[in-house]
Design an enzyme around this catalytic site. Sequence first.
Site, PDB file in Angstrom:
ATOM      1  N   ASP A 311       0.873  -1.168   0.000  1.00  0.00           N
ATOM      2  CA  ASP A 311       0.000   0.000   0.000  1.00  0.00           C
ATOM      3  C   ASP A 311       0.912   1.221   0.000  1.00  0.00           C
ATOM      4  OD1 ASP A 311      -2.030   1.760   0.023  1.00  0.00           O
ATOM      5  OD2 ASP A 311      -2.899   1.160   1.930  1.00  0.00           O
ATOM      6  N   PHE A 312       0.611   2.139  -0.856  1.00  0.00           N
ATOM      7  CA  PHE A 312       1.401   3.346  -1.097  1.00  0.00           C
ATOM      8  C   PHE A 312       2.639   3.492  -0.196  1.00  0.00           C
ATOM      9  CE2 PHE A 312       2.380   7.555  -2.297  1.00  0.00           C
ATOM     10  CZ  PHE A 312       1.769   7.737  -3.521  1.00  0.00           C
TER      11      PHE A 312
END
Length: 764
Positions: A311-312
């Site tokens: 995730d990012f």
Amino acid sequence: MNKNVTRRTFLKGSIATAVIAAVSGCASQVKGKQDTHLTGLIARMTLEEKAGQLHMDGVLSPRMVQPNFQKINPFTPNFSPEQAADLLKNQQAQIKSGMMGMMTSPEDIDSVIYAQTAAVKDTRLKIPLIFGADIIHGHHTIFPVPLAEAASFEPELAERTARACAVEATTNLGIDVTYAPMVDIARDQRWGRVVEGAGEDVLLGSLFAAARVKGFQGSGPADSRGLLACPKHFLAYGAAESGLDYQGTSVSDRVLHEVYLPPFKAAFEAGAIFTMASFNTIDGVPATGNKAILTDLLRDEMHFSGVVISDFQSELELIKHGYAKDEKAAAKLALSAGCDIGMVSGIFPKYVPELVRSGELDEAIVDKAVYRILHVKQQAGLFDDPFHRIDEIAAPQQAPEEHIALAREAATKSVVLLKNTGSVLPLSKEQKVALIGPFAKDLKNIDGSWSPFAPQKASVSLEAGFAEKIPAAQLLTEDGCGIDTAIEGGIKRAVEAAKQCDVVVLAIGEATNMSGEASSRAEITLPAAQQALAEALAATGKPLVVLLRNGRAMALEGAVREASAILVTWFLGTESGHAIADVVFGDQSPSGRLPVTFPIASGQQPYYYARESSGRPPAPGTTHMFQSHFIGIPDDALYPFGHGLTYSEITYSGVTLDKSEVKKGEAVTASVTVTNTGKRAATEVVQCYIQDRFASVVQPVQKLIDFDKITLAAGESRSISFTIKPQQMTFIARDLSQQLESGEFRVWIAPSARAGEAESFTLS
Ligand code: BGC
């Protein structure tokens, strides 16, 4: 657009040949069940090219170099055309040298064509890129936020809206993967991301997870009008301590299996071949660097063979967690744990070759990740045609008519009627209505979190929806206050309008940015300015109908709690005003049910219906000393999970069981008669809950095991039965096995959790 699509058509022939050659050239020996074309391709890759496949970068638009590009594209940072040209050149060079495997969040279809053309035309091995974006609840047409849609208790509806999202996002944006559905069970309403999922319940969450995956993927991963689903966030992201986004979790393995895994399992069984590692720690280890979670559990136990994306930058965040000392260590930890693609950070291409060459990282780990990535690209149909999600025909910029109709249906079905004292609703079209509140005319807070591609001002406001139902002379509209600020003279004008009308409809609640990522709230109440407006309007003595706009369950207070009627209207998207007006004026009867518990007070959080039995359970409504409750507040919900009224009256008979003694392995059938004793047709969600009364692990006080959504004509009675199978009587034991233990079971068939009388059977 047309020019580029024409270019794509022109390029297609030669590129497709080159891409197919990329996987068909050097077949190596069979390795287990691996595809020899892919292993052959991997054998020809340099370490740098392998590391490139592990990298996801943001797609830059070739139009960035136009002088006014930033003005019309609010998501792009403010670069000068010269800077933009440099960035673009740099990114193109990276793509051409094979340094990129996946790209994310393009602003337009041209950017996808531009980047993909470079990948399949100019790289040594012609490996196509795979493109992702957050298509959460709409692209051009915005459907209700996922939490709202869960209130429909109609997974098939979510399948249809997900399908519409996929059709629009492939047609208009040409991407392959959506970072959805979010399948995190969310039991603490302070957590802002409650809005992105299906709420607090495991069964409802699992059914919606599967439905959304099916809807996005259509006929399967290679569907040209389908998006590959990426259920997220693996794992237990919704268990963030105190509901604070990005905080750690301390759930046990047993709770992971009982509560947080089932929706992922359902999503994978429905065909999802991506998942996203979460930001949070689990028992002290960040999920993105957690081998026990990403490999032992996900791959070995659950047999997931797809791709894990971070995730990012969560792989980079291992450093801030204090789990990795620097970028190189973070890259090694994340990749070894089972994270295949790093989102945006760039640390995989930067350090993986050096880690392998120095012997710190086994190349076999890299090869496994690369294989998984190439395999999903193959399953996604990209080796056959890297442009197959990009329509040949000019992409429509408008939301298609049938999607608008679906948006209205979905929005209507998401509305939940909490109370309706004296049948104040539906309003008659002869009444004079004061529509008051910061959301009466608002156009900015209709769509909710994650709707970046919504055309501006396309969604229907409440005022516009009401104006289509009653003549202008019967509708007075006033803001009364801002979302969290008073307006000078606002309350006075609102009260004057109220006095001239038969009924006050008060549109209050949360702004878009009060739920969603990084939007946890310490108090889940209304902002003070809105509460003051509600109190002043209640003092007029006019009937008060509250239209609550919200991305989570809220703690309602004072005049809002005491209002004659309350409709939960969430963030309903494009057709919001039409759908709410349909319900308010009785053209549709409300049919939504709460997917989250509305507490009495914020401080009860996390508060959900399926809580463990306490050793000191208070009797409902009581606040006796030394029995579990907060001082002054009974241990109850204001409105329980599953609650929702209709415009009719629905009654339930007592539950009957076909047997009271059940042998292990046998099913038992529970039945009830549901009657519409009112004067209108109504849609009822008949819910079946059980409780395993005595077990080797303390069980929830109730657990939803099935439901049936039925429509009854006025006066109609229907017998509804649920077959309770042995599997539904099981629980996860401390050794993580699924256990069926003999003893007493209680069964409810009721309109909500906490309603109705239980019947019991004994399992032996
Ligand atoms: C969110 C994800 C999202 C990703 C990409 C992150 O900040 O947690 O849910 O998919 O950004 O936009």
